[in-house]
Design a protein around this motif. Structure first.
Motif, PDB file in Angstrom:
ATOM      1  N   UNK A  81       0.805  -1.217   0.000  1.00 27.27           N
ATOM      2  CA  UNK A  81       0.000   0.000   0.000  1.00 27.27           C
ATOM      3  C   UNK A  81       0.842   1.273   0.000  1.00 27.27           C
ATOM      4  N   UNK A  82       2.154   1.148   0.229  1.00 21.51           N
ATOM      5  CA  UNK A  82       3.023   2.314   0.059  1.00 21.51           C
ATOM      6  C   UNK A  82       3.167   2.653  -1.413  1.00 21.51           C
ATOM      7  N   UNK A  83       3.054   1.638  -2.266  1.00 24.26           N
ATOM      8  CA  UNK A  83       3.103   1.858  -3.705  1.00 24.26           C
ATOM      9  C   UNK A  83       1.787   2.430  -4.200  1.00 24.26           C
ATOM     10  N   UNK A  84       0.691   1.802  -3.793  1.00 20.63           N
ATOM     11  CA  UNK A  84      -0.638   2.305  -4.132  1.00 20.63           C
ATOM     12  C   UNK A  84      -1.685   1.544  -3.347  1.00 20.63           C
ATOM     13  N   UNK A  85      -2.811   2.189  -3.069  1.00 22.31           N
ATOM     14  CA  UNK A  85      -3.952   1.531  -2.445  1.00 22.31           C
ATOM     15  C   UNK A  85      -4.952   1.071  -3.488  1.00 22.31           C
ATOM     16  N   UNK A  86      -4.681   1.344  -4.753  1.00 18.23           N
ATOM     17  CA  UNK A  86      -5.611   1.012  -5.830  1.00 18.23           C
ATOM     18  C   UNK A  86      -5.092  -0.170  -6.625  1.00 18.23           C
ATOM     19  N   UNK A  87      -5.938  -1.190  -6.759  1.00 16.13           N
ATOM     20  CA  UNK A  87      -5.526  -2.376  -7.505  1.00 16.13           C
ATOM     21  C   UNK A  87      -5.286  -2.037  -8.971  1.00 16.13           C
ATOM     22  N   UNK A  88      -5.996  -1.040  -9.488  1.00 16.79           N
ATOM     23  CA  UNK A  88      -5.809  -0.651 -10.893  1.00 16.79           C
ATOM     24  C   UNK A  88      -4.400  -0.117 -11.130  1.00 16.79           C
ATOM     25  N   UNK A  89      -3.872   0.627 -10.160  1.00 15.54           N
ATOM     26  CA  UNK A  89      -2.507   1.154 -10.295  1.00 15.54           C
ATOM     27  C   UNK A  89      -1.481   0.024 -10.257  1.00 15.54           C
ATOM     28  N   UNK A  90      -1.685  -0.933  -9.354  1.00 16.70           N
ATOM     29  CA  UNK A  90      -0.786  -2.078  -9.271  1.00 16.70           C
ATOM     30  C   UNK A  90      -0.819  -2.863 -10.584  1.00 16.70           C
ATOM     31  N   UNK A  91      -2.019  -3.059 -11.125  1.00 12.68           N
ATOM     32  CA  UNK A  91      -2.158  -3.811 -12.371  1.00 12.68           C
ATOM     33  C   UNK A  91      -1.448  -3.104 -13.521  1.00 12.68           C
ATOM     34  N   UNK A  92      -1.542  -1.775 -13.561  1.00 15.20           N
ATOM     35  CA  UNK A  92      -0.879  -1.016 -14.620  1.00 15.20           C
ATOM     36  C   UNK A  92       0.629  -1.180 -14.547  1.00 15.20           C
TER      37      UNK A  92
END
Length: 222
Positions: A81-92
């Motif tokens: 979650x330090x990278x992102x809290x959004x799964x869409x951002x992780x997927x990108x």
């Protein structure tokens, strides 16, 4: 030599909160590099954003990703979650063939597992929010006056209870079938640890924690 670009993120409110401050992130990253990284390695750069996890404008992250794409270094964060809290951002990010990233607190997780964890975490946050709102609505319906210190305490307690319930339901798919099969608590804890599922505090499961989860699930409305 394995090269890393370290990325840290903290909000103003989180800087003094246990487990989310910069020092805690540094400890996680140092532990990963010491125990889980094949030697030799080098940290080529470190970037830090001070902003909310819901803020999509992250200039330091953009810089960090730029260095990764240019040098081939791997992006390293302490928690997903330090990278992102959004799964869409992780997927990108996963679809970007020029970027690889690792999560210190999940040192053995591959990209597929990280995607699953991100999706589960997003569902958990949505569930916690819904449960907290429902608890407040029930309190209001009972005539509890909202406002002031007492209401803040009630909201905090409701959030804690909702959080615990959400965590229990998150692992129910692993815990309940094993318990129904007659597996002892210690073995169930071992299954959770091998699956890379962490406790609420980011640690390893123990039999006593599994029992609390089972007790909570047994009290949950059907």
């Amino acid at each position: 030599m394995q090269e890393y670009v370290v990325y840290r993120r903290v909000s103003t409110q989180e800087q003094g909160r246990s487990g989310l401050g910069l020092e805690a992130q540094d400890r996680d990253i140092a532990l990963f590099l010491e125990r889980f990284n094949p030697e030799p390695f080098a940290v080529v750069a470190t970037f830090t954003d001070v902003l909310s996890g819901t803020d999509n404008d992250r200039p330091e992250l953009a810089e960090a990703l730029g260095v990764c794409r240019k040098t081939g270094a791997t992006l390293l964060v302490s928690k997903l979650d330090r990278l992102s809290r959004k799964v869409s951002t992780i997927a990108t990010l996963m679809e970007d063939k020029r970027v690889n990233f690792r999560v210190a607190q999940m040192p053995n997780a591959d990209k597929f597992q990280l995607h699953i964890y991100a999706a589960l975490a997003e569902q958990e946050r949505e569930f916690i929010s819904a449960r907290t709102k429902a608890a407040l609505a029930e309190a209001k319906a009972r005539g509890t006056r909202l406002g002031g210190l007492r209401d803040k305490t009630m909201r905090r307690n409701a959030a804690i209870q909702a959080n615990a319930a959400a965590r229990a339901e998150k692992v129910a798919g692993i815990v309940l079938p094993l318990r129904d099969a007659g597996k002892p608590l210690r073995e169930i804890a071992d299954h959770l640890n091998r699956a890379g599922v962490q406790t609420a505090r980011g640690g390893q499961w123990q039999a006593s924690q599994v029992k609390r989860v089972l007790d909570r699930l047994s009290r949950a409305p059907q």
